[in-house]
Write an enzyme that holds these catalytic residues in place. Sequence first.
Site, PDB file in Angstrom:
ATOM      1  CE  LYS A  69      20.290  15.548 -56.845  1.00 20.50           C
ATOM      2  NZ  LYS A  69      19.998  14.426 -57.722  1.00 20.50           N
ATOM      3  CD  GLU A  79      21.793  23.436 -54.523  1.00 21.94           C
ATOM      4  OE1 GLU A  79      20.607  23.652 -54.803  1.00 21.94           O
ATOM      5  OE2 GLU A  79      22.162  22.483 -53.836  1.00 21.94           O
ATOM      6  CG  HIS A 124      29.590  16.641 -52.139  1.00 15.71           C
ATOM      7  ND1 HIS A 124      29.398  17.655 -51.249  1.00 15.71           N
ATOM      8  CD2 HIS A 124      30.552  17.071 -52.995  1.00 15.71           C
ATOM      9  CE1 HIS A 124      30.200  18.672 -51.556  1.00 15.71           C
ATOM     10  NE2 HIS A 124      30.906  18.340 -52.597  1.00 15.71           N
ATOM     11  NE  ARG A 131      18.387   7.247 -55.664  1.00 10.48           N
ATOM     12  CZ  ARG A 131      19.117   7.448 -54.579  1.00 10.48           C
ATOM     13  NH1 ARG A 131      19.014   6.609 -53.561  1.00 10.48           N
ATOM     14  NH2 ARG A 131      19.955   8.471 -54.484  1.00 10.48           N
TER      15      ARG A 131
END
Length: 617
Positions: free
Chosen positions: A116, A186, A221, A277
């Site tokens: 990421k 982040e 999440h 994917r």
Amino acid sequence: MITSVLVANRGEIACRVFRTCRAWGVRTVAVHSDADANALHTREADAAVRLPGAAPADTYLRGDLIVKAAVAAGADAVHPGYGFLSENADFARAVRDAGLVWIGPPPEAIEAMASKTRAKELMGVAPLTDAALVTEADLPVLVKAAAGGGGRGMRVVRRLADLDAELTAARAEATSAFGDGEVFVEPYLENGRHVEVQILADSHGTVWALGTRDCSLQRRHQKVIEESPAPGLTPGLTAELHDLAVRAARAVDYVGAGTVEFLVADGRAHFLEMNTRLQVEHPVTEAVFGIDLVALQFRIAEGHALEADPPRARGHAVEARLYAEDPASGWAPQTGRLHRLTVPDGIRLDTGYTDGDDIGVHYDPMLAKAVAHAPTRAEAVRRLAGALERAVIHGPVTNRDLLVRSLRHAEFTSGRMDTGFYDRHLADLTRSAPDPLAPLAAALADAATHAGRFGGWRNLPSQPQVKRYAVAGEEHEVRYHHTRDGLTAEGVHVVHAGPDRVVLETDGVQRRFDIARYGDRIHVNTTALTALPRFPDPTTQHVPGSLLAPMPGTVVRVAEGLTEGATVQAGQPLLWLEAMKMEHRITAPVTGRLTALPAGLGRQVEMGALLAVVESD
């Protein structure tokens, strides 16, 4: 031409890929851990190969053993599914180096996007990779696994003092789930919408952007309810999302199926990541576009070209993930025998379980995905909610009631939901409201079962029969009578009482109750009860302040310096249990003294096992 496919995965996604293989006339090969020796995907495959390993949770991360299994079984292609090694470039290369077809994107594209941090840099977004630079002004922040997905290795941090502990927990989860403990930090955008674009690209330069999906309803999440198309987006924002997704695919010469994810807030799209994917929620896109994404993956892997333009979208599709978990108890995963799982006709059910299978502790607790497709969003949502409400689910506690209530919540039906939905509404959505007549129906069914043997005769006919049940953590006592005219109960008219069905009438309204019994566990329609003994066993009682394991698992961490006799504060973390590749924190219920700590590091415990005792001040 692909003739035999090994699926380097397990459970629902393995069964899903096998379904397309059978339609294509392609032979199937499963791999399995010892814990999955009798799993549905193992039984369904034409051939199965055991993957040796002492830790079942890590077995599917052994790429070398999976490649060896594919060669030994005569497979000529490998499909990675999702999770485990699906975004591992080294595994993709190993498959190709063995002379096998890799049904996925090129390893170079995986390397560019699977991390990421690198993906954000490629798209011009710079994450705060150095946690040491985070200040109070940056809060809240999100700790995220660089190689992860499915919510594993993710933590929201709102206090700077919690950052180090959450980094440690995220690294541990990421290592367990993906074999890679890298995490980054982040900014965390509160109450945005999670919107994604399904892409499909061939090796001839064509890239499809297949609509949008909204996946905002999440817990830990992890997505719970997904739909396509994402409701309420302007045409301009939808076009922007498509353009960004296609740009991401072309930037890395992408080939195959993938998903580009965004957080939409204040009408703006913020790039999150690209999943190289197939996604768990791919069925809603299949339903709307009338395609089989796995079949298209096969065609692309064989070198075929896509049409210049994708098919037209038709209608709306909604998917709900059915988990073996208790949302009211911190989403605690549940284990045990799944006795029965059926949904009404017209609903797509993707699952890795069948009646009689056991739900273990080693893997994700998702039981199935239920998908409804209809001409409009309102019809699709109504159809899915009604089907889940009528579904027969006999076994451990599930999130079924939460799903039904979520689908019918005004915030969801109006399309105003965001990622903070469960933060705001979980307490109301999980407020227990068991059917008040369910315990009586269970008692009457039990009485009808034994009537033939005992005749219902009592020496003191004036005294009622009494039975006790536990329902949603509360004890219920019911009373009924055997009479010459049959079974009776105060306040209701017993129309019929049999071992499998009871019909009761109140205020002129008749209601039917279907009964299923598995030991002391009884299912009355959608209500689950536990029959309680008439005389409880005193040896099973625990002293006040006892902390019991909410699920089976392994003690992976104990708070530093924690020993018996220590003073602890209410809410202080004492130890961490790992179950189904997620860490669960066990905290002190009150301020007081730790008088016992029998759960040592590395100990495997069953649900209900004593972990610690905190004596209140």
